[in-house]
Design a protein around this motif. Structure first.
Motif, PDB file in Angstrom:
ATOM      1  N   ALA A  32       4.288   0.833 -10.345  1.00 40.25           N
ATOM      2  CA  ALA A  32       5.597   0.715  -9.700  1.00 40.25           C
ATOM      3  C   ALA A  32       5.925  -0.721  -9.341  1.00 40.25           C
ATOM      4  O   ALA A  32       7.101  -1.116  -9.327  1.00 40.25           O
TER       5      ALA A  32
ATOM      6  N   ASP B   7       0.699   3.940  -2.953  1.00 40.83           N
ATOM      7  CA  ASP B   7       0.310   5.307  -2.634  1.00 40.83           C
ATOM      8  C   ASP B   7       1.385   6.306  -3.063  1.00 40.83           C
ATOM      9  O   ASP B   7       1.070   7.462  -3.391  1.00 40.83           O
ATOM     10  N   THR B   8       2.637   5.875  -3.082  1.00 47.44           N
ATOM     11  CA  THR B   8       3.720   6.788  -3.430  1.00 47.44           C
ATOM     12  C   THR B   8       3.942   6.869  -4.931  1.00 47.44           C
ATOM     13  O   THR B   8       4.064   7.965  -5.495  1.00 47.44           O
ATOM     14  N   LEU B   9       3.981   5.701  -5.604  1.00 41.40           N
ATOM     15  CA  LEU B   9       4.346   5.670  -7.018  1.00 41.40           C
ATOM     16  C   LEU B   9       3.259   5.139  -7.938  1.00 41.40           C
ATOM     17  O   LEU B   9       3.419   5.210  -9.164  1.00 41.40           O
TER      18      LEU B   9
ATOM     19  N   ARG C 224       0.831  -1.211   0.000  1.00 43.58           N
ATOM     20  CA  ARG C 224       0.000   0.000   0.000  1.00 43.58           C
ATOM     21  C   ARG C 224       0.863   1.258   0.000  1.00 43.58           C
ATOM     22  O   ARG C 224       0.549   2.234  -0.691  1.00 43.58           O
ATOM     23  N   THR C 225       1.952   1.245   0.749  1.00 43.00           N
ATOM     24  CA  THR C 225       2.841   2.408   0.780  1.00 43.00           C
ATOM     25  C   THR C 225       3.473   2.649  -0.584  1.00 43.00           C
ATOM     26  O   THR C 225       3.555   3.795  -1.059  1.00 43.00           O
ATOM     27  N   LEU C 226       3.922   1.591  -1.225  1.00 44.76           N
ATOM     28  CA  LEU C 226       4.530   1.725  -2.547  1.00 44.76           C
ATOM     29  C   LEU C 226       3.525   2.245  -3.564  1.00 44.76           C
ATOM     30  O   LEU C 226       3.834   3.153  -4.358  1.00 44.76           O
TER      31      LEU C 226
END
Length: 399
Positions: A365, A359-361, A355-357
């Motif tokens: 990604a 949400d960031t890219l 989820r972090t990846l």
């Protein structure tokens, strides 16, 4: 009057006869027969290679494939492997027949209409499938999609069984069909088609329905990267042909293995860059025609990974492509499985990295980073293996 001393015996003593072998405890050890000729033992170990070779460089490539380096050649009183191969070639008995002039170990391959045309079939089948799904609705669309996938698979199989993508020219009889990377390749292509849409649905509480093939559906399919990749089989075949032909010309004209490696490395990098340029052009064209995002990061990295894996496989290095493709497929599968597992009680932390990846890219990604790292790994491996003479000579054995 004492008798005269015998000549050569001090003090008039009689000359002692030479000791019999094995009776003198301090006699110097007699060297074993052949101990002063270290090349002789090497010749016996590689007699088949030396008798079959038509050129010293072919012997050098075979020795290199067996792990003999220039440092090893120094133990045989030679400066490098090529010098050692020249002596082996000169000393091998050939039945008393006069030796013909050395010939190039392998002919430079020519372009043939068969593989040039068959490499176009996957792109044609993919374009027909996309057009059919755009012109149909409901059940007919599903049937067209299934039939199109089968047609693309058969066309791709035909393209990969002939020409430069089928294996080294002249060595097909010794190369078993590459089967190891196939399941992982199918997964990676399937993820390129459906993975980003599925990952988005998983992270937002879905999926709630099966994909319908529509670009704007609930589970959208990315047809541009898959169509471009199937069409890119043709430039991949041409790049593989250029690599093989260029390597053989350099192999015939090189004085030693180091010289060949220095010439082969820019050739490999150049053909690899040429393929990426052709794939980027196909992505641009398909995106314009279909009016969809070109998906450059995930498609270019996947195309690079698949090309390097195929080149290594057909040049008798099958283990590394299978391992790297399997790791990439497992990573993409984990990116889908972890958010689903995170829905279970007290396991929400499992979904946090994905989820972090995203949400960031963004969703692209995941395949871009996965295939990019895998392609870089294979590129580093290819610059060490495909720039060796043994990778382009018939004497090498599978890895």
């Amino acid at each position: 009057m004492p008798p005269p001393s015998a000549p050569g015996t001090p003090g008039g003593g009689a000359r002692k006869p030479p000791s019999e072998p094995g009776t003198d405890p301090v006699r110097r050890a007699v060297p074993r027969r052949g101990a002063g000729d270290p090349v002789k033992a090497l010749l016996h170990r590689h007699r088949d290679l030396c008798e079959r070779a038509v050129d010293p460089l072919e012997i050098a490539a075979g020795l290199e494939a067996q792990g003999i380096t220039d440092r090893t050649a120094a133990r045989f009183r030679h400066r490098d492997v090529f010098s050692l191969a020249e002596e082996l070639y000169a000393r091998v008995p050939r039945g008393g027949e006069p030796r013909a002039e050395p010939k190039p170990p392998m002919p430079v391959p020519h372009v043939r209409a068969g593989w040039a045309l068959s490499s176009l079939l996957p792109g044609v089948a993919g374009a027909a499938t996309v057009a059919g799904t755009r012109l149909t609705q409901g059940q007919p669309r599903l049937l067209v999609a299934v039939a199109g996938i089968v047609a693309v698979a058969l066309a791709t199989r035909a393209a990969l069984r002939t020409g430069p993508l089928a294996g080294p020219y002249g060595a097909r009889a010794h190369l078993p069909g590459p089967r190891g990377p196939r399941p992982w390749t199918l997964w990676l292509l399937g993820y390129a088609l459906l993975g980003d849409g599925l990952l988005h649905d998983v992270l937002t509480g879905g999926p709630d329905a099966l994909p319908d093939g529509a670009p704007g559906g609930a589970w959208p399919t990315a047809t541009v990267p898959v169509l471009a990749l199937t069409s890119a089989i043709a430039p991949a075949a041409w790049c593989a042909h250029l690599l093989t032909a260029g390597a053989r010309r350099r192999l015939a004209g090189s004085r030693g293995l180091g010289e060949f490696t220095a010439a082969a490395r820019p050739l490999l990098v150049g053909t690899f860059a040429l393929f990426l340029g052709a794939l980027a052009a196909l992505l641009l064209l398909c995106g314009k025609v279909l009016k969809e995002p070109a998906a450059y990061p995930q498609a270019l990295t996947l195309g690079a990974l698949l090309l390097l894996a195929r080149l290594l496989t057909v040049h008798r290095h099958r283990r590394a492509p299978a391992l790297v493709l399997g790791a990439a497929a497992a990573t993409e599968a984990a990116a889908l499985a972890l958010p689903l597992a995170g829905r279970l009680p007290h396991l929400g932390f499992l979904a946090a990295p994905v989820r972090t990846l995203v949400d960031t890219l963004g969703e692209p990604a995941v395949p871009a980073l996965t295939c990019g790292i895998a392609a870089l790994t294979l590129l580093l491996h290819a610059t060490r293996t495909l720039t060796r003479a043994s990778a382009h000579a018939p004497a090498g054995a599978p890895e």
